[in-house]
Every structure is written in structure tokens, then in C-alpha cells.
Design a protein around this motif. Structure first.
Motif, PDB file in Angstrom:
ATOM      1  N   SER A  62     -39.154  39.357  57.791  1.00 17.16           N
ATOM      2  CA  SER A  62     -39.014  38.238  56.860  1.00 17.16           C
ATOM      3  C   SER A  62     -38.195  38.663  55.645  1.00 17.16           C
ATOM      4  O   SER A  62     -38.015  39.859  55.379  1.00 17.16           O
ATOM      5  CB  SER A  62     -40.398  37.742  56.410  1.00 17.16           C
TER       6      SER A  62
ATOM      7  N   THR B  97     -38.422  29.145  42.376  1.00 16.39           N
ATOM      8  CA  THR B  97     -37.184  29.080  43.153  1.00 16.39           C
ATOM      9  C   THR B  97     -37.270  29.999  44.362  1.00 16.39           C
ATOM     10  O   THR B  97     -36.915  29.623  45.488  1.00 16.39           O
ATOM     11  CB  THR B  97     -35.983  29.481  42.282  1.00 16.39           C
TER      12      THR B  97
ATOM     13  N   GLU C 149     -40.431  29.664  51.587  1.00 16.86           N
ATOM     14  CA  GLU C 149     -41.086  28.618  52.381  1.00 16.86           C
ATOM     15  C   GLU C 149     -40.096  27.977  53.357  1.00 16.86           C
ATOM     16  O   GLU C 149     -40.463  27.624  54.482  1.00 16.86           O
ATOM     17  CB  GLU C 149     -41.694  27.566  51.465  1.00 16.86           C
ATOM     18  N   LEU C 150     -38.847  27.821  52.930  1.00 19.58           N
ATOM     19  CA  LEU C 150     -37.821  27.288  53.829  1.00 19.58           C
ATOM     20  C   LEU C 150     -37.610  28.241  54.998  1.00 19.58           C
ATOM     21  O   LEU C 150     -37.505  27.817  56.159  1.00 19.58           O
ATOM     22  CB  LEU C 150     -36.512  27.089  53.067  1.00 19.58           C
ATOM     23  N   GLU C 151     -37.570  29.556  54.703  1.00 15.35           N
ATOM     24  CA  GLU C 151     -37.414  30.542  55.774  1.00 15.35           C
ATOM     25  C   GLU C 151     -38.574  30.445  56.756  1.00 15.35           C
ATOM     26  O   GLU C 151     -38.379  30.478  57.975  1.00 15.35           O
ATOM     27  CB  GLU C 151     -37.350  31.950  55.197  1.00 15.35           C
ATOM     28  N   ARG C 152     -39.800  30.317  56.251  1.00 12.14           N
ATOM     29  CA  ARG C 152     -40.976  30.216  57.119  1.00 12.14           C
ATOM     30  C   ARG C 152     -40.893  28.992  58.013  1.00 12.14           C
ATOM     31  O   ARG C 152     -41.200  29.042  59.204  1.00 12.14           O
ATOM     32  CB  ARG C 152     -42.255  30.155  56.272  1.00 12.14           C
ATOM     33  N   SER C 153     -40.484  27.859  57.419  1.00  9.76           N
ATOM     34  CA  SER C 153     -40.414  26.628  58.213  1.00  9.76           C
ATOM     35  C   SER C 153     -39.324  26.725  59.278  1.00  9.76           C
ATOM     36  O   SER C 153     -39.496  26.247  60.403  1.00  9.76           O
ATOM     37  CB  SER C 153     -40.182  25.420  57.303  1.00  9.76           C
ATOM     38  N   LEU C 154     -38.195  27.370  58.945  1.00 12.37           N
ATOM     39  CA  LEU C 154     -37.124  27.544  59.926  1.00 12.37           C
ATOM     40  C   LEU C 154     -37.563  28.474  61.056  1.00 12.37           C
ATOM     41  O   LEU C 154     -37.276  28.221  62.229  1.00 12.37           O
ATOM     42  CB  LEU C 154     -35.876  28.105  59.238  1.00 12.37           C
ATOM     43  N   LYS C 155     -38.266  29.561  60.710  1.00 10.51           N
ATOM     44  CA  LYS C 155     -38.754  30.482  61.737  1.00 10.51           C
ATOM     45  C   LYS C 155     -39.762  29.789  62.645  1.00 10.51           C
ATOM     46  O   LYS C 155     -39.762  30.001  63.865  1.00 10.51           O
ATOM     47  CB  LYS C 155     -39.389  31.707  61.079  1.00 10.51           C
ATOM     48  N   LYS C 156     -40.615  28.959  62.048  1.00 11.03           N
ATOM     49  CA  LYS C 156     -41.595  28.221  62.843  1.00 11.03           C
ATOM     50  C   LYS C 156     -40.897  27.254  63.801  1.00 11.03           C
ATOM     51  O   LYS C 156     -41.247  27.163  64.984  1.00 11.03           O
ATOM     52  CB  LYS C 156     -42.553  27.458  61.927  1.00 11.03           C
TER      53      LYS C 156
ATOM     54  N   ARG D 142     -39.578  28.582  47.043  1.00 11.53           N
ATOM     55  CA  ARG D 142     -38.931  27.514  47.824  1.00 11.53           C
ATOM     56  C   ARG D 142     -38.055  28.116  48.925  1.00 11.53           C
ATOM     57  O   ARG D 142     -38.033  27.630  50.058  1.00 11.53           O
ATOM     58  CB  ARG D 142     -38.106  26.603  46.913  1.00 11.53           C
ATOM     59  N   ILE D 143     -37.338  29.177  48.607  1.00 18.03           N
ATOM     60  CA  ILE D 143     -36.490  29.844  49.602  1.00 18.03           C
ATOM     61  C   ILE D 143     -37.334  30.469  50.700  1.00 18.03           C
ATOM     62  O   ILE D 143     -37.044  30.333  51.897  1.00 18.03           O
ATOM     63  CB  ILE D 143     -35.618  30.918  48.916  1.00 18.03           C
TER      64      ILE D 143
END
Length: 309
Positions: free
Chosen positions: A76, A119, A125-132, A122-123
Motif C-alpha cells: 500500500s 488530504t 482511502e481512494l487507493e483502498r477503494s481502487l484496490k478493493k 483522502r488519497i
């Protein structure tokens, strides 16, 4: 507690303590390190998605730490905030080029620090959602939509790997191909939705009877399924196939208050050693199991036939 632990890296104990108190009050889990080397040692034991590091430190400074973190093989992303008394444009560029995502000038303003952390979150969390989302897409790409077991694509990607693993460690491996006897009669008599239900239950019964995280089941096509049995010799394969055949024969598949009875046929092949794994060997192993399945059907169905590869 905010689910993004922070590692504070600073050789000044007063600044470090004040930072820890401030971040803990804001709901963060906080750890601290004396310098870059100490921070990397802590990374060996635990992953920190956020790092707040001073620039000027002994042994390893903030720029060196940024570069070292970027060179780590991590699953990550790490959001790095660089603390510095330097505010010249050239210094800021140096920090960003070293791998920092953001910077703060000393003395640190608390509201500004919180804004910068938000900030970063947010980055992350975006990475987590994309990986999911990517993981869900990957799972869908190897899963049969009807039965929930693996699909033909998974066979193509993984069967050769299983054979190579068996070859490398000199372990036995068995391959089973099975199908539902007279499945067309189910569709013709009870309808295709009933047939889909039977396929789903059939796969479910097999999955419950094989070893989790060792054996695996894939839909080979239509009503045909493949079972891969690592570390399983011919005796083990016969035992499992007979067990599965009996379970299927004695099960009742109920759909819309209609009870459906089916039987199944099994063909398998086993080997202890192959000289080399290539596409030709993989096809030959599949064909051998398929030949034994054909034999089972020719000899009356609802039976198991197999032999060595």
C-alpha cells in the motif's frame, strides 16, 4: 480511532512529544522514531500509511528516509509529510523529488497539519477503494457466474502451476473431470432454471467435500467440472471420487417444490512425477482424465474410472 496509524520521525524529543499528544487527541494511533534508520526498523515490524518526518536528523535525514520508503516493496501507499524550517522553493522541490507528498514549515500550525492529514487520508482511502474494486474485478474474472466456483480461465492460469509445483517438490497430484449424468433430461423435464439450480448445488456439494485452500474446483464447461487435487495419489483420488459420487447420488435437489435426483460420473488420472511441464503435458493430463470419464459413461454412468498418467 482513525484507521491510519502515523509514524512521527524527529530527533527533537520536545517536538516529537508535542506532535504525539496533538495527533493522539485528534484520534490517531501514533508511534515515533528518532531518525530515518529508526523509522525503517519500525517499518520492518509494522506498516505505517502516514509518515511525518523532520528534514534535518542525524544518521539518516528526512530526504534519505523518503527515498528509502519509496524503494521499499510495500502493498500500500505511504503518504509522507516533510517537516522543515526551510521554505525556499528549491528546498521544497528537493523534498518533493525525494518522495515527500506534502510539506509543513516549522513551527507547525495545528489546523494546517490536520488539513494536510485529511488530504493524505483522502488519497489513502481512494487507493483502498481502487484496490478493493480491482480485487473484485479479478475475482469476477476467474469465477463462474452461475456456480461460484472457478472458471475455465482460472484453469488455464493455474493448472500448469499446480503441475510445476508437484514436479518441483516431487509430490503426487490427481486431476478429476466429472459431470452430471443425463443432465439434458433435467433441463428438458424441469426447465433450465431448475438445471441451473442443480449445477449450483452440485458444485456446492463438491466444494464442501474437498480441502479448503488445497484442492480446487472449476467449471470446465456445461455440466462438466474439474477438480484438482494436489498431494493426492491414485488411492486418495479414488476414495474422494467415490465419496463424491455417493453424496451426489443420495442428495435431493429441490426446485420450486420439485424433487430432482441425479447421478454423476468421474474420470481421474494421477501422477507422482512428470519430466517437464509444458502446454502439451497439461493437455495430455486433461485428455487422460477425460478419457476415463468417457469410459465411466460407456460402462453405465454413476461410477468412477481412472488410472495413472
Amino acid at each position: 480511532m482513525i484507521n491510519f496509524p502515523i509514524l512521527v520521525v524527529d530527533d527533537n524529543p520536545i517536538i516529537k512529544k508535542m506532535m504525539n499528544i496533538s495527533l493522539t487527541k485528534a484520534g490517531y494511533e501514533v508511534s515515533s522514531a528518532e531518525n530515518g534508520r529508526d523509522a525503517l526498523r519500525k517499518f520492518d515490524k509494522k506498516f505505517y500509511p502516514i509518515v511525518i518526518t523532520d528534514w534535518m536528523m542525524p544518521e539518516m535525514d528526512g530526504l534519505e528516509l523518503c527515498r528509502a520508503i519509496r524503494n521499499l516493496s510495500l502493498d500500500s501507499y505511504v503518504f509522507i509529510i516533510l517537516l522543515t524550517a526551510k521554505d525556499a522553493k528549491d528546498d521544497i522541490i528537493k523534498g518533493l523529488e525525494a518522495g515527500a507528498d506534502d510539506y509543513l514549515t516549522k513551527p507547525v500550525n495545528h489546523p494546517e497539519l490536520m488539513a494536510r492529514l485529511n488530504t493524505g487520508i483522502r488519497i489513502l482511502e481512494l487507493e483502498r477503494s481502487l484496490k478493493k474494486a480491482n480485487n473484485e474485478i479479478m475475482i469476477l474474472s476467474i469465477t463462474d457466474y452461475l456456480t461460484g466456483c472457478y472458471n475455465r480461465g482460472y484453469i488455464g492460469e493455474n493448472l500448469s502451476k499446480e503441475i510445476r509445483r508437484a514436479e518441483r517438490y516431487k509430490h503426487p497430484l490427481s486431476l478429476v473431470i466429472c459431470d452430471i449424468d443425463h443432465f439434458k433430461n433435467v433441463n428438458d423435464t424441469c426447465g433450465h432454471l431448475a438445471g441451473d439450480h442443480v449445477l449450483y448445488r452440485f458444485a456446492g456439494l463438491i466444494n464442501k467435500s474437498i480441502r479448503i485452500h488445497v484442492d480446487w474446483l472449476a467449471r470446465y464447461g456445461g455440466e462438466e467440472f474439474m477438480i484438482v487435487l494436489p498431494e493426492t495419489d491414485m488411492k486418495g483420488a479414488i476414495t474422494l471420487c467415490e465419496k463424491l459420487r455417493s453424496i451426489i447420488e443420495n442428495s435431493v435437489f429441490t426446485y420450486n417444490e420439485t424433487n430432482i435426483k441425479i447421478t454423476s460420473s468421474f474420470g481421474f488420472t494421477s501422477f507422482d512425477l512428470v519430466e517437464s511441464c509444458n502446454d502439451k503435458i497439461v493437455d495430455e493430463i486433461i485428455n487422460r482424465a477425460d478419457t476415463y470419464l468417457y469410459q465411466a459413461k460407456q460402462e453405465g454412468r454413476n461410477c468412477v474410472r481412472g488410472g495413472p498418467f
